[in-house]
Write a protein that holds these residues in place. Structure first.
Motif, PDB file in Angstrom:
ATOM      1  N   SER A 152     -15.497  -2.033  -1.626  1.00  0.00           N
ATOM      2  CA  SER A 152     -14.194  -1.973  -0.893  1.00  0.00           C
ATOM      3  C   SER A 152     -14.383  -2.045   0.604  1.00  0.00           C
ATOM      4  CB  SER A 152     -13.162  -0.883  -1.356  1.00  0.00           C
ATOM      5  OG  SER A 152     -13.837   0.481  -0.969  1.00  0.00           O
ATOM      6  N   GLN A 153     -15.695  -1.783   1.476  1.00  0.00           N
ATOM      7  CA  GLN A 153     -15.696  -1.903   2.443  1.00  0.00           C
ATOM      8  C   GLN A 153     -15.582  -3.206   2.965  1.00  0.00           C
ATOM      9  OE1 GLN A 153     -18.245  -1.222   0.564  1.00  0.00           O
ATOM     10  NE2 GLN A 153     -20.489  -1.707   1.429  1.00  0.00           N
ATOM     11  N   TRP A 154     -16.077  -4.159   2.192  1.00  0.00           N
ATOM     12  CA  TRP A 154     -15.897  -5.803   2.269  1.00  0.00           C
ATOM     13  C   TRP A 154     -14.505  -6.212   1.618  1.00  0.00           C
ATOM     14  CZ3 TRP A 154     -21.052  -5.067  -0.191  1.00  0.00           C
ATOM     15  CH2 TRP A 154     -22.114  -4.784   0.510  1.00  0.00           C
ATOM     16  N   LEU A 155     -14.394  -5.804   0.690  1.00  0.00           N
ATOM     17  CA  LEU A 155     -12.930  -6.399  -0.033  1.00  0.00           C
ATOM     18  C   LEU A 155     -12.003  -5.278   0.099  1.00  0.00           C
ATOM     19  CD1 LEU A 155     -15.185  -8.217  -2.859  1.00  0.00           C
ATOM     20  CD2 LEU A 155     -13.957  -9.200  -0.833  1.00  0.00           C
ATOM     21  N   PRO A 156     -11.115  -5.137   0.966  1.00  0.00           N
ATOM     22  CA  PRO A 156     -10.172  -3.947   1.103  1.00  0.00           C
ATOM     23  C   PRO A 156      -9.164  -3.889   0.125  1.00  0.00           C
ATOM     24  CG  PRO A 156      -9.893  -5.270   3.093  1.00  0.00           C
ATOM     25  CD  PRO A 156     -11.094  -5.878   2.266  1.00  0.00           C
ATOM     26  N   CYS A 157      -8.523  -4.956  -0.532  1.00  0.00           N
ATOM     27  CA  CYS A 157      -7.336  -4.943  -1.314  1.00  0.00           C
ATOM     28  C   CYS A 157      -7.674  -4.095  -2.295  1.00  0.00           C
ATOM     29  CB  CYS A 157      -7.009  -6.395  -1.824  1.00  0.00           C
ATOM     30  SG  CYS A 157      -6.602  -7.382  -0.378  1.00  0.00           S
TER      31      CYS A 157
ATOM     32  N   LEU B  57     -13.819  -7.503  -8.757  1.00  0.00           N
ATOM     33  CA  LEU B  57     -13.941  -7.567  -7.284  1.00  0.00           C
ATOM     34  C   LEU B  57     -12.620  -7.684  -6.960  1.00  0.00           C
ATOM     35  CD1 LEU B  57     -17.206  -9.856  -7.162  1.00  0.00           C
ATOM     36  CD2 LEU B  57     -16.667  -7.388  -7.280  1.00  0.00           C
ATOM     37  N   GLU B  58     -11.821  -8.756  -6.976  1.00  0.00           N
ATOM     38  CA  GLU B  58     -10.451  -9.034  -6.888  1.00  0.00           C
ATOM     39  C   GLU B  58      -9.836 -10.275  -7.538  1.00  0.00           C
ATOM     40  OE1 GLU B  58      -8.480 -10.896  -3.772  1.00  0.00           O
ATOM     41  OE2 GLU B  58      -9.512  -9.414  -2.187  1.00  0.00           O
ATOM     42  N   PRO B  59      -8.901 -10.640  -7.695  1.00  0.00           N
ATOM     43  CA  PRO B  59      -8.491 -11.994  -8.237  1.00  0.00           C
ATOM     44  C   PRO B  59      -8.489 -13.141  -7.485  1.00  0.00           C
ATOM     45  CG  PRO B  59      -6.439 -10.478  -8.256  1.00  0.00           C
ATOM     46  CD  PRO B  59      -7.640  -9.844  -7.311  1.00  0.00           C
ATOM     47  N   LEU B  60      -8.901 -12.941  -6.385  1.00  0.00           N
ATOM     48  CA  LEU B  60      -9.177 -14.212  -5.309  1.00  0.00           C
ATOM     49  C   LEU B  60     -10.222 -15.293  -5.969  1.00  0.00           C
ATOM     50  CD1 LEU B  60      -8.120 -15.413  -2.613  1.00  0.00           C
ATOM     51  CD2 LEU B  60     -10.212 -14.388  -1.627  1.00  0.00           C
ATOM     52  N   GLU B  61     -10.045 -16.305  -6.226  1.00  0.00           N
ATOM     53  CA  GLU B  61     -10.997 -17.254  -6.711  1.00  0.00           C
ATOM     54  C   GLU B  61     -10.810 -17.060  -8.080  1.00  0.00           C
ATOM     55  OE1 GLU B  61     -12.274 -19.978  -5.667  1.00  0.00           O
ATOM     56  OE2 GLU B  61     -12.239 -19.757  -3.265  1.00  0.00           O
TER      57      GLU B  61
END
Ligand SMILES: Cc1cc2nc3c(=O)[nH]c(=O)nc-3n(C[C@H](O)[C@H](O)[C@H](O)COP(=O)(O)OP(=O)(O)OC[C@H]3O[C@@H](n4cnc5c(N)ncnc54)[C@H](O)[C@@H]3O)c2cc1C
Length: 511
Positions: A236-241, A338-342
């Motif tokens: 989460s330090q890089w991907l804060p959402c 990671l998160e849903p982006l892409e």
């Protein structure tokens, strides 16, 4: 009689049913028995509507009829993702599922484009050299052309679909091919002396024994995380959402063959058009915006009336440090998110399923799985996650939304060395490394690097071997070929309606 390996899959979301269906198709039925346990009480995460082109290969390998699949999951076609306001407010670019230009003289297209600009030639924006983007801009769709040399063959496609309906579809498919389904809640997990999983106890008191256990229990990660204690690596330090509101709404007039991602003060909003509704969600960082504010922003940006109350989902970007230990393999959200982006999660499921099939333990050893298989699976999984991670971070890191705390933060945070290398190689020479394993392709990186406003200072000097006149001509020809062919494409709405109604694909294209 030869021994059979009992595979027990726990969880009936997309991960569980994709695993079950692929195993049922690929594994010899006398040698492998497949059981899937799912709990109606818990249910699935219920989101995950946008995919990558690899899903078509997955469905094709199962022998699924595409038109039937699209009808039953209310699917539409997806040629890429449009990013709005990601570089800075007002910016727009598309990450297409296709290539930019073509190599001339053995040199990648971006070098010729950069050189033409440096020579002062009249060149169109980089995005205009992609056929898939031209189709997106026209809200048009057709299947890639059979002639591999045509610009009309220079792309692939994926789908937007209803995730719940897809799981239902695969459930029916897998049960029809011998997968045993058990409805029930797993209450207890028993281990052998060696630490391997022996059996599961359900709420009903039933015991389910197995040799290989596939943990598809979603964020709970009941077997690998909760029972076997495999730690979570936090990114989460890089991907804060870390949260998302999700809500479907009535379908609006714009029926895009692409997903839209619009950057916001506290994260970004997705828009996914299906046949019967539009899926929406606000992915945000709880450190930078409150739940209530994010909900209001999302509800203010819908195409039509909401179909139900927004649902709040919480997640922590990262992954389990090992996806396979002893006789337990985690697939899907149980192994990482990671998160849903892409739209990478369903792809990561598919990649894990195909790696597991290749490394499937042999029935003779029962629960005593060869640790080398697990090591190789984990090595491949590390590559997949790290590649996706870097690509996602690029979208955040390379922003110019100055003065907004979330965006200022992601610009300032030190990025992984692997990503630093890629960005500096691109800025210095216009190069993008190729990969043998893992996402994303060179053209995907180019779309986002240029799209986020990064511009190389130099190009590959081998491009100088093509004369300036020839490059100018080729550029003009390509731009014209893309524009004129795209102008003849049918509207996405018509194509979907006709294809799902059973009109042959070639007829749908020609009309
Ligand atoms: C906000 C958000 C948006 C997303 N958007 C996308 C997208 O656009 N594209 C994409 O590819 N992915 C997306 N994803 C990811 C995608 O939703 C998941 O990868 C996919 O749905 C797979 O989920 P799963 O099967 O791992 O878990 P789940 O769907 O959570 O399924 C878990 C299963 O485990 C069962 N279970 C849990 N505990 C027990 C128990 N004790 N006993 C028995 N059964 C149990 C549940 O009943 C359920 O069947 C998104 C995720 C989120 C959070």
């Amino acid at each position: 009689m030869a021994q059979a390996l009992n595979i027990v899959i726990v969880g009936g979301g997309s991960a569980g049913w994709m695993s079950a269906a692929a195993f049922a198709r690929a594994l010899p039925s006398g040698r492998y028995r497949i059981t899937l346990i799912e709990s109606d009480e818990i249910g699935t995460v219920g989101v995950g509507e946008a995919t990558l082109p690899h899903i078509k290969t997955f469905n094709d390998q199962l022998g699924i009829d595409e038109a039937q699949f699209m009808r039953e999951t209310r699917a539409t076609f997806k040629l890429g993702i449009e990013f709005r306001d990601w570089g800075e407010p007002g910016d727009r670019y598309i990450h297409p599922f296709g290539v930019f230009g073509e190599p001339w003289g053995g040199v990648d297209f971006q070098h010729h484009w950069l050189r033409a600009r440096q020579l002062g030639q009249q060149v169109a924006p980089f995005q205009e050299y992609s056929y898939a983007i031209a189709a997106c801009r026209r809200n048009a769709f057709e299947f890639p052309h059979q002639d591999r040399k045509s610009v009309r063959a220079s792309y692939a496609y994926a789908y937007h679909f209803d995730a719940g309906l897809y799981a239902d579809f695969l459930r029916r498919w897998a049960i029809g091919r011998g997968v045993r389904r058990i409805e029930g809640l797993v209450r207890d997990i028993s281990l052998s002396e060696s630490g391997a999983i022996e059996s599961l106890t359900l709420q009903s008191g039933a015991h389910i024994e197995g040799d290989l256990f596939v943990d598809c229990t979603g964020f709970r990660s009941l077997l690998l995380g909760a029972k076997l204690g495999v730690p979570w690596e936090d990114w989460s330090q890089w991907l804060p959402c870390d949260r998302a509101w999700a809500v479907p709404c009535e379908r609006g007039a714009e029926f895009t063959p692409y997903t839209r991602s619009t950057a916001q003060t506290g994260g970004w909003i997705w828009r996914i058009p299906l046949q019967h509704r539009t899926g929406n969600g606000y992915v945000f960082s709880s450190h930078f915006i409150s739940d209530e504010q994010a909900r209001d922003v999302l509800l203010g940006q819908l195409d039509g009336a909401p179909l139900g109350e927004p649902r709040l989902l919480r997640f922590k970007p990262g992954r389990r440090v090992r996806a396979w230990i002893r006789n337990c393999v985690a697939i899907g959200l149980a192994s990482g998110f990671l998160e849903p982006l892409e739209s990478t999660s369903i792809f990561l499921i598919q990649a894990a399923v195909s790696d597991l099939l290749r490394l499937m333990p042999s029935p003779e050893r029962g629960r005593a799985v060869d640790p080398r298989l697990a090591d190789e699976f984990n090595r491949l999984s590390d590559i997949q996650y790290a590649r996706v991670r870097d690509f996602l971070i690029l979208h955040y890191f390379a922003n110019r939304r100055h003065g907004e705390p979330l965006w200022d933060y992601v610009r300032s945070v030190p990025i992984p060395d692997t990503l630093t290398h890629k960005i500096s190689l691109f800025l210095g020479r216009g190069h993008v490394p190729y990969y043998k394993d893992g996402l994303f392709s060179r053209d995907s990186w180019l779309a986002v690097l240029f799209g986020q406003g990064l511009m190389p200072r130099a190009y590959d000097r081998l491009a100088d071997n093509v004369s300036a006149e020839q490059v100018e001509q080729l550029m003009r020809w390509l731009h014209q070929a893309i524009a004129s062919n795209a102008a003849a494409m049918p509207p996405h709405t018509d194509f979907v309606a006709r294809y799902c109604a059973g009109v042959r694909a070639d007829a749908a294209v020609m009309s």
